[in-house]
Write a protein that holds these residues in place. Structure first.
Motif, PDB file in Angstrom:
ATOM      1  N   VAL A   1     -19.932  19.081 -68.535  1.00  0.00           N
ATOM      2  CA  VAL A   1     -19.494  20.419 -68.915  1.00  0.00           C
ATOM      3  C   VAL A   1     -20.003  21.420 -67.888  1.00  0.00           C
ATOM      4  CG1 VAL A   1     -19.601  22.196 -70.705  1.00  0.00           C
ATOM      5  CG2 VAL A   1     -19.592  19.782 -71.359  1.00  0.00           C
ATOM      6  N   ALA A   2     -19.152  22.353 -67.499  1.00  0.00           N
ATOM      7  CA  ALA A   2     -19.535  23.451 -66.612  1.00  0.00           C
ATOM      8  C   ALA A   2     -19.340  24.750 -67.375  1.00  0.00           C
ATOM      9  CB  ALA A   2     -18.688  23.454 -65.343  1.00  0.00           C
ATOM     10  N   GLU A   3     -20.413  25.541 -67.478  1.00  0.00           N
ATOM     11  CA  GLU A   3     -20.358  26.830 -68.168  1.00  0.00           C
ATOM     12  C   GLU A   3     -20.693  27.935 -67.186  1.00  0.00           C
ATOM     13  OE1 GLU A   3     -22.815  27.065 -71.613  1.00  0.00           O
ATOM     14  OE2 GLU A   3     -21.956  25.290 -72.536  1.00  0.00           O
ATOM     15  N   GLY A   4     -19.848  28.941 -67.140  1.00  0.00           N
ATOM     16  CA  GLY A   4     -20.103  30.083 -66.276  1.00  0.00           C
ATOM     17  C   GLY A   4     -21.306  30.866 -66.768  1.00  0.00           C
ATOM     18  N   ILE A   5     -22.173  31.242 -65.836  1.00  0.00           N
ATOM     19  CA  ILE A   5     -23.349  32.041 -66.184  1.00  0.00           C
ATOM     20  C   ILE A   5     -23.007  33.516 -66.183  1.00  0.00           C
ATOM     21  CG2 ILE A   5     -25.666  32.711 -65.397  1.00  0.00           C
ATOM     22  CD1 ILE A   5     -25.964  29.794 -64.435  1.00  0.00           C
TER      23      ILE A   5
END
Length: 75
Positions: free
Chosen positions: A17-21
């Protein structure tokens, strides 16, 4: 204005999973390669008609991804 968009990458139960900061973008993939391709596509779609100044981001920003590693093996 920021020159980079940051993402946090981690392994969930089934997917990476990639979550924008600093932007509201989240995507996933079964492999890291698939995740990177999905991330590029999600970013392209998000930035297509978005006002970057709303997120304090410059045009053509770089991407920085931090990968969380679990279960390290010590030699």
């Amino acid at each position: 204005m920021r020159k980079v968009i940051q993402f946090s990458i981690y392994k969930g139960d089934l997917y990476y999973v990639a979550e924008g900061i600093n932007i509201p973008v989240v995507t996933q993939g079964k492999t890291l390669d698939e995740l990177i391709n999905n991330l590029k596509e999600a970013l392209q779609l998000f930035l297509e008609d978005e006002d970057l100044s709303k997120y304090d981001i410059q045009t053509n920003p770089a991407i920085i991804a931090n990968i969380e590693l679990n279960n390290l093996i010590y030699a």
